[in-house]
Structures are given as C-alpha cells and as structure tokens.
Design a protein around this motif. Structure first.
Motif, short mmCIF file in Angstrom:
data_model
loop_
_atom_site.label_atom_id
_atom_site.label_comp_id
_atom_site.label_asym_id
_atom_site.label_seq_id
_atom_site.Cartn_x
_atom_site.Cartn_y
_atom_site.Cartn_z
N GLU A 509 150.09 76.30 74.15
CA GLU A 509 148.92 75.47 74.42
C GLU A 509 148.01 75.27 73.21
OE1 GLU A 509 146.97 77.60 77.51
OE2 GLU A 509 148.61 77.34 78.96
N GLY A 510 148.43 75.74 72.05
CA GLY A 510 147.59 75.58 70.86
C GLY A 510 146.47 76.59 70.78
N ARG A 511 146.70 77.78 71.29
CA ARG A 511 145.65 78.81 71.27
C ARG A 511 145.43 79.35 69.86
NH1 ARG A 511 146.84 82.37 76.81
NH2 ARG A 511 146.95 80.58 78.22
N MET A 512 146.51 79.42 69.07
CA MET A 512 146.42 79.96 67.71
C MET A 512 147.07 78.95 66.77
SD MET A 512 147.34 84.00 68.44
CE MET A 512 149.06 83.68 68.88
N GLN A 513 146.26 78.26 65.98
CA GLN A 513 146.75 77.17 65.14
C GLN A 513 146.83 77.63 63.69
OE1 GLN A 513 147.79 74.35 66.33
NE2 GLN A 513 146.55 73.61 68.04
N ARG A 514 148.03 77.61 63.15
CA ARG A 514 148.22 77.96 61.73
C ARG A 514 147.79 76.79 60.85
NH1 ARG A 514 152.82 77.03 58.33
NH2 ARG A 514 153.84 76.19 60.19
N VAL A 515 147.06 77.10 59.75
CA VAL A 515 146.63 76.08 58.80
C VAL A 515 146.86 76.59 57.38
CG1 VAL A 515 144.67 74.79 57.87
CG2 VAL A 515 144.86 75.15 60.34
N ASP A 516 147.54 75.79 56.56
CA ASP A 516 147.75 76.15 55.15
C ASP A 516 146.79 75.43 54.22
OD1 ASP A 516 150.25 77.90 55.13
OD2 ASP A 516 150.94 76.20 56.33
N ARG A 517 146.53 74.16 54.49
CA ARG A 517 145.63 73.38 53.64
C ARG A 517 144.81 72.44 54.52
NH1 ARG A 517 145.61 76.60 50.31
NH2 ARG A 517 146.59 76.59 48.25
N ASP A 518 143.63 72.05 54.00
CA ASP A 518 142.73 71.17 54.74
C ASP A 518 142.73 69.76 54.19
OD1 ASP A 518 141.63 73.02 56.62
OD2 ASP A 518 140.52 73.94 54.97
N LEU A 600 142.93 67.56 63.82
CA LEU A 600 144.20 66.90 63.54
C LEU A 600 145.08 67.90 62.80
CD1 LEU A 600 145.00 63.37 62.39
CD2 LEU A 600 145.78 65.24 60.95
N TYR A 601 146.33 68.03 63.24
CA TYR A 601 147.29 68.93 62.59
C TYR A 601 148.55 68.14 62.24
CZ TYR A 601 144.31 72.58 64.56
OH TYR A 601 143.24 73.37 64.89
N ALA A 602 149.15 68.52 61.12
CA ALA A 602 150.39 67.87 60.68
C ALA A 602 151.19 68.84 59.83
CB ALA A 602 150.07 66.60 59.88
N LYS A 603 152.50 68.84 60.01
CA LYS A 603 153.37 69.68 59.19
C LYS A 603 153.79 68.90 57.94
CE LYS A 603 155.19 72.31 63.10
NZ LYS A 603 156.40 72.69 63.88
N TYR A 604 153.93 69.63 56.83
CA TYR A 604 154.25 68.94 55.58
C TYR A 604 155.09 69.82 54.66
CZ TYR A 604 150.69 71.64 53.00
OH TYR A 604 149.96 72.64 52.39
N SER A 617 154.77 73.81 55.82
CA SER A 617 153.35 74.13 55.79
C SER A 617 152.62 73.25 56.80
CB SER A 617 152.79 73.91 54.39
OG SER A 617 153.44 74.73 53.45
N ARG A 618 151.29 73.51 56.96
CA ARG A 618 150.56 72.79 58.00
C ARG A 618 149.19 72.36 57.49
NH1 ARG A 618 148.76 74.20 63.57
NH2 ARG A 618 149.68 72.64 64.96
N LEU A 619 148.85 71.10 57.76
CA LEU A 619 147.56 70.51 57.39
C LEU A 619 146.61 70.51 58.59
CD1 LEU A 619 148.86 67.37 55.49
CD2 LEU A 619 147.64 69.28 54.42
N ASN A 620 145.31 70.51 58.29
CA ASN A 620 144.28 70.39 59.32
C ASN A 620 143.15 69.51 58.83
OD1 ASN A 620 141.38 72.10 60.03
ND2 ASN A 620 142.50 71.10 61.68
N ALA A 621 142.62 68.70 59.72
CA ALA A 621 141.39 67.95 59.46
C ALA A 621 140.46 68.09 60.65
CB ALA A 621 141.71 66.47 59.22
N ASP A 622 139.19 68.35 60.39
CA ASP A 622 138.18 68.35 61.44
C ASP A 622 137.74 66.90 61.68
OD1 ASP A 622 138.27 71.08 61.65
OD2 ASP A 622 136.59 71.42 60.29
N VAL A 623 137.81 66.49 62.94
CA VAL A 623 137.48 65.11 63.29
C VAL A 623 136.34 65.12 64.30
CG1 VAL A 623 138.35 62.94 64.25
CG2 VAL A 623 139.88 64.41 62.90
#
Length: 640
Positions: A509-518, A600-604, A617-623
């Motif tokens: 359910e997205g309880r723990m979101q991994r983030v490598d870069r913003d 927003l999350y995206a794998k890269y 790896s995984r990207l994140n943006a606060d929207v």
C-alpha cells in the motif's frame, strides 16, 4: 528476531582440492589416495530452524544422513552449524525438545551454540544440552572467571573413528551473540573471545598436543566471517569450516587453506566433504552439497516425533483463505513493504487499539511464500515462531522517527554492500519515506500517522513485539513507557485476527517508500477536467527513467499511475502527465481550495548507485495539489 538472510543461491554445488605445499589446488580427493590413506567423510547441516516443526525436509534429511553414512568409504563425522532448536512453529509447545529429539536420532558428533539456541534464554541452555545426546560446543564463549566453556557446553570434542582422530571446535561471532540476542553476556559472566584468535590457537593445540589428524570448526558466523577466519588461520591448522547463521548456499570450496561450506538452511541441503587423511594430515579433499528432495523418503521415527508434537497444537487446522500470496521471505521483508508484513502489523495494531505498529523483519521466518489458498495455524506459527508477545509503548513523534531510522541500512554501509539497502521492518498505521544513503539529511522523513502528519512533540501508542520492546534488533525502545502488555503470542494475535475473516487479500500500500534522489517540488491545480502536466529537472545521475513506474501517491495510500511520462536525456527533464479527472478522485475528500500534499515516485537507472537487491534507483517529488471544484461540489460522477 535475527538477521539471518539468504537472497540468492550459487549455481556451482561441487568443488574439490589437493593439499600441496600448504595450499589447496583443484583435483579430486582420490588423486592423492595412497597406501595407508583413509577417507574421512564430514557430513554437516545448519540452521534447521523452522523445518523442525514440519514433517517435510527434516525427516528426509535424517534419512539422507543415514544413506550417506552407509555409502561412505571410511569413517564418518556428522556435525551441525548451529541454530537448530529455534525458531519454529512448535516453540511455544515443545521449545527445543522437538528438534533435539529428532537430532538425537541422527546422533551427530557435535553442534555449535548459535544465537537461536539462546531463544529460550541463557539458563535453559543447560536444559538443551542435558536433553541432547550429543555435545554442544562454545569454544570462544567462556566463563569469565574460569576461562572454561560456559555451563552446559564444551570447548572442544575429539572423535576417534576408523583410525582417524578429529578435533571439533565451536565458534560464534559478536553478530550471533550480542548482535542477535537480548542477553547481557558480560553481566552473566560470559566472555566472548575473538574467534579469529581463539580458533587458530585451539586448532594448533589440538594438532600439536592432542595429536588429531584433522580439525573441523563449526562457525556460527556467516560466510564472510568464516572466510575471515580461514585467512586468520595462518598455519592452516583448521581443515574444515562448517558455517551457519546467514543461511547461504555455499558449496565446499577452499579459502586460504581451509575448506568452507554452508548448507543454506531449513534442512534443504546436506554438505558432504571427503578428506583424504595420510600420515596424520589432510592430503586431499572433495565435496558437494546434496539437495534434500521429495525423492528422499522420510525417516519414520523423525516424522513420528514431529507429528506427535504437531497434534498437541492443531497446527494443520485451516484459519483463512488468502487471495494474494503471503510473502515471508527474508529478501522481501528486510528490503521493502510486503502484504504479509502489513497483515501482521495490522493485527498487532488492532489487538491493542494502537496508533501504529512495528515488527522487525528478522522476526518473520520460514523464508517462504504461502498461498494464494488455504492458510493453516501452522503456517502462521511457522512464520512467527518466536515466543514474542504483543506489547504497546508510548513514544513521542520524535522517538517514533528515531525508532524507524534505527532499522535503515544504507547502501554504502558494510551490510548494504553485502545485501543492499534495507528498511528491515514492517509497519501499520504509518506512511513514510526512507532514504538509504550515508549522505542523506534524514534517513526517515515525511512521516504520517493515521493519515496525519507526525507531530514530533505528540505522544503515540505503538504496538511492537516483546523482543524489540526490550531493545532487540537495535531498536531504541528498552526504556520506553509500557501502555499494555498483552501476554499474548504474536502468532496467536495474528491467528485471532484472521479467524473471523473468510478470505483476505493483503497487498502493498505504499507504507514505506524508498527514495534515492529528489526531483524539484511542484505545484498543480486539480479541477477534475482535462490533463495535468508537469515537467521536472532531473538529478545528474539519472541515465533513464522507467516510464511505466511513474505514479502519484496521496498520504492515505491512494495512488494513480501516470498516463504518460517522457524523460529527455539531452535536456535532463522528466515530463509527467496524469488525467485530471482520475487525479480528482484520488483527492476526492479534499475541500474546495484545499492544498493536498502528493508524492510522485519513479524508478530510474542511476550512474551513481550500484544496487545489490533493487534493480533500479527511485526518484521522488513533493507535489502540492490545490483542489478547485468550480461550483460543482466534490468531484465525482454526475448525480452524486
């Protein structure tokens, strides 16, 4: 309760060598056999654990050991690598007795005290050894006052068989003692000696003073430390190192003059090493791992022992039907959120009506996947076999974040370089991001409790198991106020949670979101019409983006896959488009004019990070999404 893991298997299952000039070179043992030579066979297993409660691999392993004993061309020594008596589904009923009763049928020559031999406490070790018709060794765990093996254990064992003398020693490292138990060894009068010093010295003594032909070290240390032991044994007095603890599939191979082997775990393999003994020393060897398959018949006595214990607790009774797999594997539960981890922690949180719940990844055992299909009580106890109870603690928001951060393993750490970055826990009632890098400002951030942003000064009731409540697995919880002690086993809590339900379908359910870069922050307006398009400047390490992985998440777990995502590698930009109507449904509870935080999350593919476990790896943006209803009231289908 521990961090035993195996995230993959090696393909080669056989290796061999000959001792020439103090080192091993390839070649079968038979190549060095000559007049007066004896072939000594060393059979070994390790980390029986959850197999001890199942009438499956363990009885077959008993049969296989007898078959290999009978087939051996010379004397045979049978030894274990530790972690045999727990954890398993019968622990609450039989404790150590079920596995010990079966091992007594095997008649091993020795085993080593591992961390799970301490599952029932320090004092019961003497009960374990008293019930065992074979010795338990603890060469480097000694009574601080006497320097001798601590109560119930032996420092070494010499086996004379077929004209060959074999010295056996047992070792554990810090990770398998203070690192995986709540026992204060120093306070209990036990000194943990450096195994890399104690073992070579004892091996030399056994050869020079006791005149043994070969030394076998039972090392409950994991492969990496066992290889370090081989390197530390400068005079090559240790001939074989039987490994346990990290549950790897490691076929016999030469490391710095010693033969190292590990049989994975749960009675899945038997290690067989043949040593050619000539002139009082090992002159050649050959070895392999033998898989325990369904073709091997079960030993009837072993099956009878296990089934008698199982009958006492009705482990075969169905509890619920699951429509989705319940993933109890180490790889999944250490690295990421799982549906089964969500189920376990949901049950704990409901049991004490807490704000949140946390359980340690090492407490979820069996390394198996259950379902879809019928789930029995035995399945639940097999995955939660420790005698841990459910406890709730009072934590401030700041302490809750500290607790979550205590389990993050960064990619750059020694453990991260071996197993990959890890979150090492499962949670309920919480949503947060974790950043597994040494240069991160915060390892855990953007924490929500019950859908609301965490308040550092607020107090929260958090359900945990008794092991981590007492500081196990490095959790900073030992001195925290206790709200409720249920006295109820964690497995029982989960069974009671499931029994009223006919079917379940736990998911991620997205309880723990991994983030490598913003990515840069963004602002959008959501009015339910048309499309929402946003463009981001990408970090320097982004080589490409897996466009089908781009999604927008709300803090309550609702999420929406991007309709289109395009990464421009020349401009280093990522364009994301979502349907405004679908996005409006994602934030349908928001009022007109309200600003809703989205992620927003995206794998890269990264030019910087070389992941061990994760593929990308995984990207994140606060929207920040501002909701506009345009006089239509809440977004929704006509007529609402």
């Amino acid at each position: 309760m521990s961090r035993d893991r195996d995230y993959g298997r090696r393909d080669v299952l056989r290796a061999g060598g000959i001792v020439l000039g103090g080192s091993l070179v390839s070649g079968p043992a038979a190549a060095a056999d000559g007049e007066g030579a004896t072939t000594l066979t060393v059979l070994s297993y390790n980390d029986i654990q959850t197999a001890a409660a199942q009438d499956e691999n363990f009885p077959r392993l008993v049969t296989l050991i007898e078959q290999r004993r009978a087939a051996a061309d010379g004397p045979v020594v049978v030894v274990g690598g530790g972690d045999e008596v727990g954890p398993h589904a019968l622990s609450p009923i039989s404790q150590w007795r079920a596995p010990v009763d079966v091992l007594n049928e095997v008649e091993p020559d020795a085993d080593v005290i591992g961390n799970h031999e301490f599952d029932y406490g320090l004092d019961p070790i003497s009960d374990v050894t008293a019930d065992s018709e074979f010795p338990w060794l603890a060469t480097n765990l000694v009574d601080t006052e006497t320097g001798e093996a601590f109560d119930g254990t032996e420092s070494y064992r010499i086996v004379e068989r077929g004209g060959v003398s074999v010295g056996i020693i047992g070792l554990a490292d810090q990770g398998a003692t203070t690192g995986k138990t709540n026992i204060d060894f120093a306070a209990e009068g036990i000194t943990i000696e450096d195994y890399t010093e104690t073992a070579p010295a004892e091996a030399k003594r056994l050869k020079e003073e006791e005149g043994v032909d070969a030394v076998v070290a039972l090392a409950h240390t994991g492969i990496g430390d066992a290889e370090g032991l081989a390197e530390a044994d400068a005079d090559d007095d240790i001939d074989v190192i039987v490994v346990g603890d990290d549950e790897q599939l490691y076929p016999p191979q030469e490391v710095d003059g010693s033969i190292v082997s590990e049989s994975r775990a749960r009675a899945a393999y038997l290690s067989e090493i043949e040593l050619t003994i000539e002139g009082g020393e090992v002159t050649a060897w050959d070895g392999e791992l033998i898989e325990v398959t369904e073709d091997v018949e079960k030993d009837p006595t072993a099956s009878g022992i296990i089934n008698d214990y199982r009958a006492e607790v009705s482990l075969d009774s169905p509890v619920v039907e699951t429509e989705t797999p319940l993933n109890a594997t180490f790889g999944a539960n250490y690295h990421r959120e799982t549906g089964y981890g969500n189920l376990i922690t949901d049950a704990m949180r409901e049991r004490v009506d807490a704000d949140a719940a946390i359980t340690n990844a090492g407490g979820i055992r069996s390394d198996s996947v259950y379902g879809p299909g019928e789930i029995t009580g035995g399945d639940i106890f097999n995955t939660l076999p420790f005698p841990n109870t459910v406890v709730s603690l009072e934590l401030t928001g700041e302490e809750l974040v500290e607790t979550l951060e205590s389990q993050v393993v960064t990619l750059e750490s020694d453990t991260g370089q071996q197993f990959g970055e890890e979150i090492s826990q499962q949670t309920s009632g919480l949503r947060f991001e974790w950043v597994p890098h040494d240069d991160a400002d915060e390892l855990v951030r953007e924490v929500y409790v019950g859908g609301e942003p965490l308040d550092p000064d607020e107090t929260y009731e958090v359900a945990v198991n008794s092991y981590i409540a007492n500081g196990g697995s490095g959790y900073p919880l030992e001195d925290k106020p206790v709200v409720e002690e249920t006295g109820e086993l964690q497995a029982t809590t989960v069974v009671d949670y499931l029994e009223p339900q006919e079917t379940i379908a736990p998911t991620v359910e997205g309880r723990m979101q991994r983030v490598d870069r913003d990515l840069p922050d963004a602002s959008v307006t959501v009015d339910g019409n048309g499309k929402v398009v946003t463009q981001f400047d990408a970090p320097d390490d982004v080589d490409s983006v897996a466009e089908d992985t781009v999604a927008v998440w709300a803090s309550d777990g609702e999420h929406l896959d991007a309709e289109k995502a395009v990464f421009d590698d020349e401009e280093a930009t990522l364009m994301v488009r979502v349907d405004d109507g679908d996005l409006a449904e994602t934030v349908e509870d928001a009022d007109d004019g309200e600003e809703v935080p989205l992620d927003l999350y995206a794998k890269y593919e990264s030019s910087e990070f070389d992941h061990i476990y994760f593929e990308r790896s995984r990207l994140n943006a606060d929207v920040a999404a501002t909701v506009r209803r345009r006089g239509r009231g809440r977004a929704g289908p006509p007529g609402r």
